[in-house]
Scaffold this motif. Structure first.
Motif, short mmCIF file in Angstrom:
data_model
loop_
_atom_site.label_atom_id
_atom_site.label_comp_id
_atom_site.label_asym_id
_atom_site.label_seq_id
_atom_site.Cartn_x
_atom_site.Cartn_y
_atom_site.Cartn_z
N ARG A 149 0.86 -1.18 0.00
CA ARG A 149 0.00 0.00 0.00
C ARG A 149 0.90 1.23 0.00
NH1 ARG A 149 -5.03 -1.16 2.52
NH2 ARG A 149 -5.48 1.05 2.33
N CYS A 150 0.59 2.22 -0.87
CA CYS A 150 1.44 3.41 -1.00
C CYS A 150 1.46 4.23 0.29
CB CYS A 150 0.97 4.28 -2.15
SG CYS A 150 1.14 3.45 -3.75
N SER A 151 0.47 4.03 1.14
CA SER A 151 0.40 4.82 2.38
C SER A 151 1.27 4.22 3.49
CB SER A 151 -1.05 4.91 2.84
OG SER A 151 -1.57 3.59 2.97
N ASN A 152 1.85 3.04 3.24
CA ASN A 152 2.73 2.45 4.26
C ASN A 152 3.97 3.30 4.47
OD1 ASN A 152 1.02 0.33 4.63
ND2 ASN A 152 2.21 -1.14 3.40
N SER A 153 4.53 3.23 5.67
CA SER A 153 5.75 3.98 5.96
C SER A 153 6.96 3.06 5.83
CB SER A 153 5.69 4.55 7.36
OG SER A 153 5.11 5.83 7.35
N LEU A 154 7.81 3.37 4.87
CA LEU A 154 9.00 2.54 4.64
C LEU A 154 10.23 3.42 4.50
CD1 LEU A 154 7.73 0.02 1.90
CD2 LEU A 154 7.71 -0.29 4.38
N ARG A 155 11.37 2.79 4.59
CA ARG A 155 12.63 3.47 4.26
C ARG A 155 12.64 3.72 2.76
NH1 ARG A 155 17.14 0.20 7.80
NH2 ARG A 155 16.19 0.59 9.84
N SER A 156 13.66 4.45 2.27
CA SER A 156 13.59 4.79 0.84
C SER A 156 14.96 4.85 0.17
CB SER A 156 12.91 6.14 0.67
OG SER A 156 13.64 7.12 1.36
N ILE A 157 14.92 4.76 -1.16
CA ILE A 157 16.12 4.95 -1.98
C ILE A 157 15.80 6.03 -3.01
CG2 ILE A 157 17.86 3.83 -3.41
CD1 ILE A 157 16.67 1.11 -2.49
N CYS A 158 16.62 7.10 -3.03
CA CYS A 158 16.47 8.13 -4.07
C CYS A 158 17.56 7.92 -5.11
CB CYS A 158 16.64 9.53 -3.48
SG CYS A 158 15.39 10.00 -2.28
N GLU A 159 17.32 8.42 -6.30
CA GLU A 159 18.36 8.39 -7.33
C GLU A 159 18.46 9.77 -7.98
OE1 GLU A 159 17.07 5.65 -10.42
OE2 GLU A 159 16.32 7.32 -11.61
N ARG A 160 19.62 10.08 -8.53
CA ARG A 160 19.78 11.29 -9.33
C ARG A 160 20.93 11.06 -10.29
NH1 ARG A 160 21.53 16.40 -6.06
NH2 ARG A 160 22.41 16.97 -8.05
N ARG A 161 20.99 11.93 -11.31
CA ARG A 161 22.05 11.77 -12.30
C ARG A 161 23.38 12.21 -11.72
NH1 ARG A 161 19.21 13.89 -16.96
NH2 ARG A 161 20.84 15.47 -17.17
N GLN A 162 24.44 11.62 -12.25
CA GLN A 162 25.77 12.04 -11.81
C GLN A 162 26.11 13.40 -12.39
OE1 GLN A 162 28.58 8.96 -12.72
NE2 GLN A 162 27.86 7.65 -11.05
N ALA A 163 27.05 14.07 -11.77
CA ALA A 163 27.45 15.41 -12.20
C ALA A 163 27.92 15.38 -13.65
CB ALA A 163 28.57 15.92 -11.32
N SER A 164 27.51 16.40 -14.39
CA SER A 164 27.95 16.51 -15.77
C SER A 164 28.04 17.98 -16.12
CB SER A 164 26.94 15.80 -16.68
OG SER A 164 27.10 16.25 -17.99
N LEU A 165 29.02 18.33 -16.90
CA LEU A 165 29.18 19.73 -17.27
C LEU A 165 28.55 20.01 -18.63
CD1 LEU A 165 32.78 20.45 -16.03
CD2 LEU A 165 30.63 21.20 -15.03
N GLN A 166 27.88 18.98 -19.21
CA GLN A 166 27.29 19.19 -20.54
C GLN A 166 25.89 19.79 -20.43
OE1 GLN A 166 27.65 15.25 -22.01
NE2 GLN A 166 29.76 15.55 -22.64
#
Ligand SMILES: *[C@@H]1O[C@H](CO)[C@@H](O)[C@H](O)[C@H]1NC(C)=O
Ligand SMILES: *[C@@H]1O[C@H](CO)[C@@H](O)[C@H](O)[C@H]1NC(C)=O
Length: 260
Positions: A243-260
């Motif tokens: 259920r989306c309303s459950n409380s859980l730990r989490s993992i976020c993601e993002r792109r690595q640094a890039s100068l382009q």
């Protein structure tokens, strides 16, 4: 007595002979040998004086030259030092300007030693772990899926998506090492009845590899469901529905640094 008297002239003669000898010697000395010896001595002495003068002169010359060379060298070093100090100041100015104009640099190149103000740069911000072309952040705080997604977005990313087997193995291992058996929200969400499963960026889950524990039947459940990673024994079967309303730990993601 007679014997003695006889001997007196003899003694006198011998004495005279001696005196005579000494006189002879003196005469010869003054006239010839001694004079020559004195002259030779004088010659040697003047030669010695001359040599000493030459040596003294040479030494003085050496000293003067050494002093001159030393002075020239220290002048050169002073110039070099001034030049280097000037360049260091310029670099320091550029460095401080760079970090004040691009605050994001502080995220990717945080100060690693507060004593020396030394920085270490990484492709991911501090606390995030690089994997492939992404950075992942594991959070032990518990929240429902929507709050988790907002939180990841404020950190410049989204709830973690899994596009390759490598990513799946990485996340599974990391989650296992952090907390055996505890669950982490993935960016998986079903969009209601017949909608199928989507990743947090809106792309369809069906297009990539899947690691469900049991293939969820989206047609059977019209409730909103989200996906979690529960690291068991088998990384291939570690996605579960929740259920989306459950409380859980989490993992976020993002792109690595890039100068382009
Ligand atoms: C570099 O500049 C900062 C401020 O602009 C100053 O505090 C620091 O002492 C400078 N460091 C050197 C090595 O010049
Ligand atoms: C910071 O740098 C100093 C000097 O190089 C060193 O002695 C110290 O151990 C460093 N500290 C850390 C936390 O690396």
């Amino acid at each position: 007595m007679q014997q003695l008297l006889k001997e007196i002239p003899e003694i006198m003669r011998v004495n005279n002979g001696l005196t005579l000898l000494e006189d002879e010697k003196e005469e010869t000395c003054t006239e010839n040998i001694c004079f020559r010896q004195y002259r030779q001595l004088a010659h040697y002495f003047s030669l010695l004086c001359f040599l000493l003068t030459i040596v003294t002169l040479l030494l003085t010359l050496c000293l003067v030259q050494t002093t001159l060379v030393f002075r020239a060298q220290s002048t050169l070093q002073e110039t070099k030092l001034r030049d280097l100090t000037h360049r260091l100041e310029k670099l320091n100015k550029s460095y401080h300007l760079l970090f004040s104009q691009y605050p994001a640099l502080n995220q990717y190149c945080p100060v690693s030693n507060s004593t020396t103000a030394e920085r270490k740069c990484s492709l991911c911000p501090a606390g995030w772990t690089p994997q492939g072309e992404k950075c992942f952040l594991f959070s032990q705080d518990r929240a429902d899926w929507i709050s988790t997604q907002y939180r990841c977005m404020t950190l410049g990313g989204a709830v973690a998506t899994v596009r390759t087997e490598d990513e799946q193995v990485f996340l599974w291992k990391k989650a296992q090492s952090l907390s055996q058996g505890d669950s982490y929200w993935l960016g998986l969400r079903s969009s209601g009845a017949h909608g199928g499963w989507q990743w947090s960026d809106g792309s369809k889950v069906e297009k990539g590899p899947q690691f469900w524990e049991r293939e969820p039947d989206s047609t059977a459940d019209s409730r909103e469901l989200c996906g979690r990673l529960t690291p068991g024994d088998n990384y291939r079967r570690s996605w579960f529905t929740s259920r989306c309303s459950n409380s859980l730990r989490s993992i976020c993601e993002r792109r690595q640094a890039s100068l382009q």
